[in-house]
Design an enzyme around this catalytic site. Sequence first.
Site: not given
Length: 268
Positions: A65, A101
């Site tokens: 990420k 997220d």
Amino acid sequence: MTDHYAVVGNPVGHSLSPAIHAAFAQATGEDLTYGTLEAPIDGFAQAADRFLATGKGLNVTVPFKLDAWRWVDRHDPHAAASGAVNTIIPAADGWLGCNTDGLGLVADLTEHLRWQVAGARTLILGAGGAVQGVVGALSEAGAEGVMVANRTVAKAQALADRFGVQACSLDEVGDGWDLIVNGTSAGLAGTGGLIAGDAVVGGRCYDMFYSRDGATPFCTWAKAQGARAVADGLGMLVEQAAQAFYLWRGVRPDTAPILASIRGGVPS
């Protein structure tokens, strides 16, 4: 023409994302394929370059990420704030890095679980890429007194400073929390003495990891310590995927039936 998407990670073969996006595509009538892409630990950029030469987008999971954040041409507000990217979409001027997220977590907490986030005194365990994506969203949803607790205090403090919240070490965590979110992989093998049991008494405990029956080691431990309620992260996985699907296709799938279906087939 069929469009191609994938989730990139290492390891990634266990990912439920292909099944989730296949269900989304079937439910919405979108013409796409979605697979897995396992990149070498030091090879994210090369893997992304190759796939996106023809592919239309990528999801990004551990440990990439932060690599994805550096690879994209620019960031949406959620990715810019968090410093992590989990979704890459095409833009007129290159590739846009997004982070779904936090939106996925808040959606699961409020829409599926019906837990109160606004006004909830909130403890977040861990300070890695997954946690970076949710601190801002929880604050925006009205969580109060947000505390990031991590084994390495400096890492927690750096993250807390970015979002204007508090930080401490895991062994400094006190009690009185309404919502406890575990974002550390230590929860996969049990809490391992992460925090004192008193910290979860009477609180709602959420594990960002998931298991077939929802009983992750962290959830099992928290329930035994006297947590008011526990939940694993499967709903977050589905909701963050739905947001990514929307960014790519402009269509938002109905997540409730798909979450119920996926829950019935999640591997241990």
